[in-house]
Every structure is written in structure tokens, then in C-alpha cells.
Design a protein around this motif. Structure first.
Motif, PDB file in Angstrom:
ATOM      1  N   HIS A   1      96.822 -59.219 -66.265  1.00 22.67           N
ATOM      2  CA  HIS A   1      95.432 -58.767 -66.146  1.00 22.67           C
ATOM      3  C   HIS A   1      94.564 -59.389 -65.048  1.00 22.67           C
ATOM      4  CE1 HIS A   1      94.234 -62.520 -68.280  1.00 22.67           C
ATOM      5  NE2 HIS A   1      93.199 -62.201 -67.827  1.00 22.67           N
ATOM      6  N   ARG A   2      95.210 -60.519 -64.432  1.00 25.03           N
ATOM      7  CA  ARG A   2      94.517 -61.285 -63.312  1.00 25.03           C
ATOM      8  C   ARG A   2      94.813 -60.495 -61.862  1.00 25.03           C
ATOM      9  NH1 ARG A   2      91.785 -65.816 -65.197  1.00 25.03           N
ATOM     10  NH2 ARG A   2      91.943 -66.522 -62.927  1.00 25.03           N
ATOM     11  N   PHE A   3      95.983 -60.266 -61.680  1.00 26.98           N
ATOM     12  CA  PHE A   3      96.439 -59.475 -60.795  1.00 26.98           C
ATOM     13  C   PHE A   3      97.485 -58.241 -60.757  1.00 26.98           C
ATOM     14  CE2 PHE A   3      99.462 -62.780 -61.511  1.00 26.98           C
ATOM     15  CZ  PHE A   3     100.568 -62.362 -61.145  1.00 26.98           C
ATOM     16  N   SER A   4      97.528 -57.608 -59.693  1.00 33.05           N
ATOM     17  CA  SER A   4      98.423 -56.193 -59.855  1.00 33.05           C
ATOM     18  C   SER A   4      99.938 -56.470 -59.607  1.00 33.05           C
ATOM     19  CB  SER A   4      97.835 -55.175 -58.877  1.00 33.05           C
ATOM     20  OG  SER A   4      96.384 -54.991 -59.037  1.00 33.05           O
ATOM     21  N   SER A   5     100.890 -55.654 -60.269  1.00 33.74           N
ATOM     22  CA  SER A   5     101.971 -55.504 -59.995  1.00 33.74           C
ATOM     23  C   SER A   5     102.113 -54.083 -59.116  1.00 33.74           C
ATOM     24  CB  SER A   5     102.743 -55.521 -61.355  1.00 33.74           C
ATOM     25  OG  SER A   5     102.935 -57.002 -61.679  1.00 33.74           O
ATOM     26  N   MET A   6     103.218 -54.196 -58.131  1.00 31.32           N
ATOM     27  CA  MET A   6     103.484 -53.032 -57.177  1.00 31.32           C
ATOM     28  C   MET A   6     104.833 -52.400 -57.644  1.00 31.32           C
ATOM     29  SD  MET A   6     104.457 -52.930 -53.103  1.00 31.32           S
ATOM     30  CE  MET A   6     102.816 -53.806 -52.770  1.00 31.32           C
TER      31      MET A   6
ATOM     32  N   LYS B   1      94.544 -46.738 -72.144  1.00 28.23           N
ATOM     33  CA  LYS B   1      93.461 -46.842 -70.958  1.00 28.23           C
ATOM     34  C   LYS B   1      93.128 -48.129 -70.619  1.00 28.23           C
ATOM     35  CE  LYS B   1      93.640 -42.392 -70.829  1.00 28.23           C
ATOM     36  NZ  LYS B   1      94.406 -41.697 -70.020  1.00 28.23           N
ATOM     37  N   ASP B   2      93.693 -48.991 -71.170  1.00 26.51           N
ATOM     38  CA  ASP B   2      93.605 -50.584 -70.887  1.00 26.51           C
ATOM     39  C   ASP B   2      94.268 -51.009 -69.808  1.00 26.51           C
ATOM     40  OD1 ASP B   2      91.357 -50.897 -72.815  1.00 26.51           O
ATOM     41  OD2 ASP B   2      92.729 -51.502 -74.178  1.00 26.51           O
ATOM     42  N   TYR B   3      95.193 -50.132 -69.457  1.00 28.53           N
ATOM     43  CA  TYR B   3      95.909 -50.246 -68.263  1.00 28.53           C
ATOM     44  C   TYR B   3      95.344 -49.561 -66.860  1.00 28.53           C
ATOM     45  CZ  TYR B   3      99.613 -52.559 -70.766  1.00 28.53           C
ATOM     46  OH  TYR B   3     100.399 -53.343 -71.682  1.00 28.53           O
ATOM     47  N   ILE B   4      95.308 -50.159 -65.622  1.00 28.78           N
ATOM     48  CA  ILE B   4      94.822 -49.447 -64.474  1.00 28.78           C
ATOM     49  C   ILE B   4      95.683 -49.147 -63.506  1.00 28.78           C
ATOM     50  CG2 ILE B   4      93.165 -49.611 -62.462  1.00 28.78           C
ATOM     51  CD1 ILE B   4      91.546 -51.342 -64.443  1.00 28.78           C
ATOM     52  N   ALA B   5      95.690 -48.004 -63.115  1.00 26.51           N
ATOM     53  CA  ALA B   5      96.758 -47.675 -61.929  1.00 26.51           C
ATOM     54  C   ALA B   5      96.166 -47.034 -60.532  1.00 26.51           C
ATOM     55  CB  ALA B   5      97.620 -46.503 -62.396  1.00 26.51           C
ATOM     56  N   ASN B   6      96.406 -47.982 -59.378  1.00 23.82           N
ATOM     57  CA  ASN B   6      95.847 -47.453 -58.315  1.00 23.82           C
ATOM     58  C   ASN B   6      97.121 -46.826 -57.361  1.00 23.82           C
ATOM     59  OD1 ASN B   6      94.573 -47.222 -55.771  1.00 23.82           O
ATOM     60  ND2 ASN B   6      93.559 -48.886 -55.990  1.00 23.82           N
ATOM     61  N   VAL B   7      97.129 -45.428 -57.233  1.00 28.08           N
ATOM     62  CA  VAL B   7      98.144 -44.813 -56.344  1.00 28.08           C
ATOM     63  C   VAL B   7      97.741 -44.849 -55.032  1.00 28.08           C
ATOM     64  CG1 VAL B   7      99.255 -42.731 -56.190  1.00 28.08           C
ATOM     65  CG2 VAL B   7      98.749 -43.571 -58.385  1.00 28.08           C
ATOM     66  N   ASN B   8      98.943 -44.848 -53.920  1.00 26.51           N
ATOM     67  CA  ASN B   8      98.596 -44.771 -52.634  1.00 26.51           C
ATOM     68  C   ASN B   8     100.155 -44.175 -52.025  1.00 26.51           C
ATOM     69  OD1 ASN B   8      98.822 -45.690 -49.660  1.00 26.51           O
ATOM     70  ND2 ASN B   8      96.647 -45.578 -49.987  1.00 26.51           N
ATOM     71  N   GLN B   9     100.289 -43.148 -51.958  1.00 25.78           N
ATOM     72  CA  GLN B   9     101.380 -42.398 -51.281  1.00 25.78           C
ATOM     73  C   GLN B   9     102.457 -42.736 -52.253  1.00 25.78           C
ATOM     74  OE1 GLN B   9     101.689 -40.636 -48.451  1.00 25.78           O
ATOM     75  NE2 GLN B   9      99.456 -40.946 -47.676  1.00 25.78           N
TER      76      GLN B   9
ATOM     77  N   ARG C   1      97.803 -52.921 -63.272  1.00 29.39           N
ATOM     78  CA  ARG C   1      97.347 -54.142 -63.965  1.00 29.39           C
ATOM     79  C   ARG C   1      96.685 -53.806 -65.255  1.00 29.39           C
ATOM     80  NH1 ARG C   1      92.002 -55.862 -63.598  1.00 29.39           N
ATOM     81  NH2 ARG C   1      90.943 -54.640 -62.248  1.00 29.39           N
ATOM     82  N   ALA C   2      96.664 -54.859 -66.449  1.00 27.12           N
ATOM     83  CA  ALA C   2      96.046 -54.711 -67.424  1.00 27.12           C
ATOM     84  C   ALA C   2      94.357 -55.099 -67.410  1.00 27.12           C
ATOM     85  CB  ALA C   2      96.635 -55.554 -68.765  1.00 27.12           C
ATOM     86  N   THR C   3      93.523 -54.566 -68.062  1.00 27.62           N
ATOM     87  CA  THR C   3      92.110 -54.823 -67.829  1.00 27.62           C
ATOM     88  C   THR C   3      92.000 -56.140 -68.932  1.00 27.62           C
ATOM     89  OG1 THR C   3      91.588 -53.374 -69.847  1.00 27.62           O
ATOM     90  CG2 THR C   3      91.629 -52.495 -67.683  1.00 27.62           C
ATOM     91  N   LYS C   4      92.651 -56.633 -69.772  1.00 30.89           N
ATOM     92  CA  LYS C   4      92.445 -57.752 -70.495  1.00 30.89           C
ATOM     93  C   LYS C   4      93.818 -58.283 -71.140  1.00 30.89           C
ATOM     94  CE  LYS C   4      91.850 -54.866 -74.587  1.00 30.89           C
ATOM     95  NZ  LYS C   4      91.046 -54.652 -75.511  1.00 30.89           N
ATOM     96  N   PRO C   5      94.084 -59.591 -71.278  1.00 29.57           N
ATOM     97  CA  PRO C   5      95.120 -60.106 -71.741  1.00 29.57           C
ATOM     98  C   PRO C   5      95.450 -59.736 -73.009  1.00 29.57           C
ATOM     99  CG  PRO C   5      93.382 -61.844 -71.856  1.00 29.57           C
ATOM    100  CD  PRO C   5      92.703 -60.459 -71.090  1.00 29.57           C
ATOM    101  N   GLY C   6      96.967 -59.574 -73.520  1.00 31.06           N
ATOM    102  CA  GLY C   6      97.221 -59.270 -74.848  1.00 31.06           C
ATOM    103  C   GLY C   6      96.919 -57.672 -74.811  1.00 31.06           C
TER     104      GLY C   6
END
Length: 263
Positions: A37-42, A57-65, A71-76
Motif C-alpha cells: 500500500h506504500r508504493f506501486s508494483s509494475m 476496489k481497495d486496489y488501485i490500477a494506473n494503466v499506461n500503454q 497498489r493497495a489503498t491500505k495494509p491488510g
């Protein structure tokens, strides 16, 4: 009797459609993706991404090409499924997302034959000398890049020698948040939208850009001859967030860049 025949034909038609769909759709094996939740994985794929589907929805996805930052929005955060579809073809990526404190930073699902070079080759003395000289050079280009309210990203210098391409890039952080680079990703694109991943053989180790400050970054890439209508895409990915800063260098500049002789 006629009604029975109609129902039978409908069932046969449905089975035929399902069978046809199964033939044109291929699925990757189920992959487990661990994120924090503290940083993103690629995640890197061969094709441009169309959609990322996650029930939780507690996971966030940022798409580019062809790249997605997760990343998660919170631990656990509870585990969930992830489905990635692509703009071309019928291939679908299926995975299982799990929240963890020590995630894998990069999941590379690209075809390995597309890699241009080893990520960690040894640099000779002449290349190191050129890097030092480029770091102190005056700016050559002023209009190749992006100006936004949050950042400025400008290509300032570009050279070639027999084996390498040298780039110097200016990145200004206009926000009140520290920008820490997690990954700098280089990809050659041509007119047919095919791409080749390129690993830099040199990049500055100091990746932290404090709030309201700027830095110059010098990168050395293995030399690559691009088509006249291709370009080099540079992605700067944030370590502890989802900001993604992009720079597109047109083929014209790559082809016309001056030769840089002995250091």
C-alpha cells in the motif's frame, strides 16, 4: 414436436457459439501478484492494455500503454482477482492480487526475446568519461518534452557513438510531495505499434527529487536504429505512488542526433 426441434436447435447454436468463443480466446495461467500500500508494483505486457478489472476496489490500477502500476489503498487488504484485457487480440491475463509488506517490484510478462540488452553490463572508461562531460554540457534542446502544472520533463541533450545512445533529461517536481523514481522504462515504438524494451546501461543512482526542486538525469542506452516514423518512449515511474511521467522522443531526433567521439 416443432417446439422441441426449435429448443434443440437453440441449444446446439448456443453450444456452437461457446465453443467458437473458447477457440478464439486464450488465457494465461493464473498468476499471483503481491503488492503493497506504500508504493506501486509494475506489470509489463507485450500489448497495450485495454482494461484492468478488480472486484476489490481497495486496489488501485494506473494503466499506461502496456504497463500497469498496482497498489493497495491500505495494509491488510483482502485478496482479489485481477483480469487484464488488451486492445488487440483475444489474450486475457488472469491473476490473484494479494496485499503484503514486501512485494515484488516488477512483474515482467513480456516476451523475453524482445529485450535489447542485459540490464547491468560493464561500462568502459571512455563511456564513463563521456557521461561526466554530458553532465556538465549546456542544454541543446528546449522544446522536446512536457510542461504541466505538476512537473516539467524536457530532453536537453542527445548523442550517439558507435555503440551507445546518450540522453540527458531535466525533470522538475512542481508539487509539495517528494518524487522518488522507482523505474525508468525505455521502449522503441515503430509505425506498426510494435515495440522493443531497452534496458539502460547507465542511469543516475540518486532518484529522489524533493518538493519544488529539479534534477538532471543522464542515461546510456544500447544504440538502436529506429524507423523514420518511430519514437522512443521514456516512462518515469514513482516509487511510493502512482504518478507516471512520460517523454516521447521522435525518430527524427534519434536519427539526426550528433555523433559523440572519444571521451
Amino acid at each position: 414436436m416443432n417446439m422441441c426441434k426449435i429448443i434443440r436447435n437453440l441449444l446446439i447454436g448456443c453450444l456452437f457459439c461457446l465453443n467458437a468463443q473458447a477457440k478464439i480466446t486464450s488465457y494465461t495461467p493464473l498468476e499471483e501478484i503481491q503488492v503493497a500500500h506504500r508504493f506501486s508494483s509494475m506489470l509489463l505486457f507485450d500489448e497495450a492494455i485495454k482494461e484492468v478489472i478488480m472486484p476489490n476496489k481497495d486496489y488501485i490500477a494506473n494503466v499506461n500503454q502496456n504497463m500497469v502500476l498496482l497498489r493497495a489503498t491500505k495494509p491488510g487488504t483482502a485478496a482479489t482477482s485481477i483480469v487484464v484485457t488488451f486492445k488487440k487480440g483475444n489474450k486475457v491475463f488472469n491473476g490473484l492480487l494479494r496485499s503484503t509488506h514486501k512485494p515484488q517490484e516488477v512483474y515482467d510478462f513480456t516476451s523475453k526475446e524482445e529485450e535489447e540488452a542485459s540490464p547491468h553490463p560493464t561500462l568502459d572508461h571512455q563511456v564513463l568519461q563521456k557521461i561526466k562531460q554530458i553532465q556538465s554540457m549546456d542544454q541543446t534542446y528546449f522544446n522536446i518534452g512536457k510542461h504541466t502544472r505538476y512537473y516539467d520533463l524536457i530532453l536537453t541533450n542527445l548523442f550517439h557513438d558507435e555503440e551507445h545512445t546518450y540522453l540527458k533529461v531535466y525533470l522538475e517536481n512542481k508539487t509539495g510531495l517528494t518524487f522518488e523514481l522507482f523505474e525508468t522504462n525505455f521502449q522503441h515504438y515503430n509505425s506498426k505499434k510494435s515495440r522493443k524494451l531497452v534496458f539502460p546501461i547507465y542511469g543516475l543512482e540518486d532518484r529522489v527529487i524533493p518538493a519544488y526542486s529539479s534534477k538532471m538525469f543522464v542515461y546510456v542506452l544500447p544504440r538502436y536504429t529506429t524507423s523514420t516514423n518511430g519514437n522512443l518512449l521514456v516512462h518515469f515511474v514513482e516509487q511510493s505512488g502512482s504518478r507516471l511521467v512520460n517523454l516521447s522522443i521522435p525518430a527524427r531526433l534519434l536519427l539526426e542526433a550528433p555523433y559523440y567521439g572519444k571521451g
